[in-house]
Enzyme design. Structure first.
Site, PDB file in Angstrom:
ATOM      1  N   LYS A  79     -47.455  26.892  54.592  1.00 48.48           N
ATOM      2  CA  LYS A  79     -46.248  26.151  54.214  1.00 48.48           C
ATOM      3  C   LYS A  79     -46.414  25.606  52.797  1.00 48.48           C
ATOM      4  CE  LYS A  79     -43.205  22.432  55.901  1.00 48.48           C
ATOM      5  NZ  LYS A  79     -42.950  21.449  56.973  1.00 48.48           N
ATOM      6  N   SER A 159     -38.317  21.369  59.265  1.00 45.81           N
ATOM      7  CA  SER A 159     -38.431  21.873  57.905  1.00 45.81           C
ATOM      8  C   SER A 159     -39.336  23.100  57.766  1.00 45.81           C
ATOM      9  CB  SER A 159     -38.956  20.751  57.003  1.00 45.81           C
ATOM     10  OG  SER A 159     -40.291  20.413  57.390  1.00 45.81           O
ATOM     11  N   SER A 183     -40.530  18.857  62.748  1.00 44.30           N
ATOM     12  CA  SER A 183     -40.513  20.015  61.843  1.00 44.30           C
ATOM     13  C   SER A 183     -41.429  21.174  62.211  1.00 44.30           C
ATOM     14  CB  SER A 183     -40.842  19.570  60.417  1.00 44.30           C
ATOM     15  OG  SER A 183     -39.737  18.920  59.870  1.00 44.30           O
TER      16      SER A 183
END
Length: 493
Positions: A79, A159, A183
């Protein structure tokens, strides 16, 4: 090549060990898959072809010498919130344009030390603020799943939308992700993958771009429960560079799989039956209860009375911390700089151009609730509510409950560029209704796919555990997975 990318981490690990495949072959298969699919899915914001190949080559050499690590040769996506030395790390924000850190986050350093291979950086909501991966400066991620008979693009959740989409589309063997209010768990549920948010302090936050420091926690997204357990073992560690890191031995999470849940007490919170929840979510929940009951678990009704205050309290605490954390981005030392007539003007111009709409909204909310006239009315009150939420869980666990079963999300994945949600941020925030309590209380939570809805889209269940008892979650999630099966999207990209 697609048969190589279809391997789970556990399967690839065994084949690499047996020298049936090489790390270079596996990495090349993933790089080819990314190059072919990324224009359609937009899961990666940077692909590190050369670095991946040199890491795979080094893995092959270690395997040949009998020095293989726990994740030797396994290709992973990272990420864009984790600092990766010399590689694009921008939290998917314009304000961090061109930023390449001089250091490595503890999470990624742990993975590389165990022999994992970095494929690249994954798309996400800007500064991890969002539930649909539509706030990224690099554009939205598309969910690899589509509704039956439809070509409409769906969101992967957020997210960590890039992480979940890449795992579901077989563009990496597994991925790192972070969870501040859901998330990891919400995108996992939207994509038919497994995501675990560890107990606060179990995994180091050092080198991870901060959103809300008292809520943020890193964890993996993987294709199945076993893979999530394997990644979790390598990710977790004590880290003296993170003052909230906890000094506890890291168990072998994989060993928890297959253990019986006979006699385990599973709590079902009545407050999670929310108005307007689709019938298929309630059905899935009942199915999950039955799976655990059939395996010998004891099901008990429980109450978490302050649940209804969790979302409003979260959207005070998280923006307050974000407004403080994001004050450091000013265009002076790194990232974007927009010239101004003096330094104050330069700060203003840079922040106005560099931050997206949702990030600005949360900074404004955070600044407002921390301002002198409103601190007691909002921020202090929200922190008191947070204490009550934590106590709700403590009371339930004190009565002998081992884990709590809830839905992971109030719906399946919704459409990309949904106008109703775009015009009403509160409706978007409601996506986190089942997940935020876990962050507010600092507990571990896992999302596991448990079925498909009427349109053929994945739905997930969430298990919430006692602090630092992730093993129990893996154990129970594995039972649900074994009963429900695994879910893979039909390829359209």
């Amino acid at each position: 090549m697609s048969e190589l990318t279809a391997l789970t981490i556990a399967e690839a690990r065994d084949k690499l060990k047996a020298k049936a495949i090489t790390a270079t072959e596996l990495t090349d298969a993933y790089l080819s898959a990314i190059d072919a699919a990324n224009d359609a899915i937009n899961a990666y914001v940077a692909v590190t072809h050369d670095q991946a190949r040199s890491m795979a080559k080094a893995s092959d050499e270690r395997i040949a010498k009998g020095e293989a690590g726990a994740l030797e040769g396994i290709p992973l996506g990272v990420k864009d919130l984790f600092a990766t030395k010399g590689v694009h790390t921008q939290a998917c924000s314009h304000i961090l344009d061109g930023f390449k850190p001089e250091y490595e986050s503890t999470v990624t350093a742990n993975l590389w030390a165990d022999g994992a291979v970095m494929l690249g950086k994954l798309n996400m909501d800007e500064f991890a603020m969002g539930s649909s991966n539509e706030t990224s400066y690099y554009g939205p991620v598309k969910n690899p799943w589509r509704a039956k008979g439809s070509n409409a693009d769906l969101v992967p959740g957020g997210s960590s939308g890039g992480s979940a989409a890449a795992v579901a589309a077989h563009l990496c063997a597994g991925a790192t992700a972070t969870d501040t209010g859901g998330s990891i768990r919400q995108p996992a549920a939207f994509t038919g993958t497994v995501g675990i948010k560890p107990t606060y302090g179990r995994v180091s936050r050092w080198g991870t771009v901060a959103f809300a420091s008292s809520l943020d926690q890193a964890g993996p997204i993987a294709r199945d429960v076993r893979d999530a357990a394997i990644l979790m073992k390598s990710t977790a560690s004590l880290d003296l560079k993170d003052t909230t890191s906890v000094d506890l031995p890291v168990p072998d999470y994989e060993a928890a799989l297959g253990r019986s849940v006979k006699g385990m007490k599973i709590g079902i919170p009545r407050e999670y039956r929310v108005d307007g929840m689709p019938g298929e979510i309630e059905e899935l929940w009942q199915k999950g209860i039955q799976y655990l009951k059939d395996a010998g678990a004891e099901i008990v009704d429980i109450s978490l009375p302050h649940t209804k205050y969790a979302l409003p309290a979260y959207y005070i605490v998280a923006p307050a911390e974000a407004s403080s954390n994001l004050a450091r981005y000013d265009g002076v030392r790194y990232g974007l700089r927009v010239p101004g007539k003096d330094i104050a003007d330069m700060y203003e111009q840079t922040r106005a151009a560099g931050f997206g709409k949702e990030v600005k909204r949360r900074i404004m909310i955070g600044t407002y609730v921390l301002s002198a006239g409103y601190y007691d009315a909002y921020y202090l009150r929200a922190q008191k509510v947070r204490t009550l939420i934590k106590k709700d869980f403590e009371d339930v666990f004190a009565k002998g409950v081992d884990a709590i079963l809830t839905p992971a999300t109030p719906s399946a994945a919704f459409g990309l560029a949904d106008e109703v949600l775009a015009n009403d941020p509160v409706k978007m925030y409601l996506n986190d209704i089942f997940t935020v309590t876990v962050n507010m209380a600092g507990l571990p939570g896992i999302a596991v796919p448990a079925g498909l809805n009427g349109q053929g889209l994945p739905l997930g269940l969430q298990l919430i555990g006692r602090p630092f008892e992730e093993e129990t979650l893996f154990q129970a999630a594995h039972v649900i997975e074994q009963a429900a099966g695994r879910f893979t999207p039909a390829k359209w990209w």
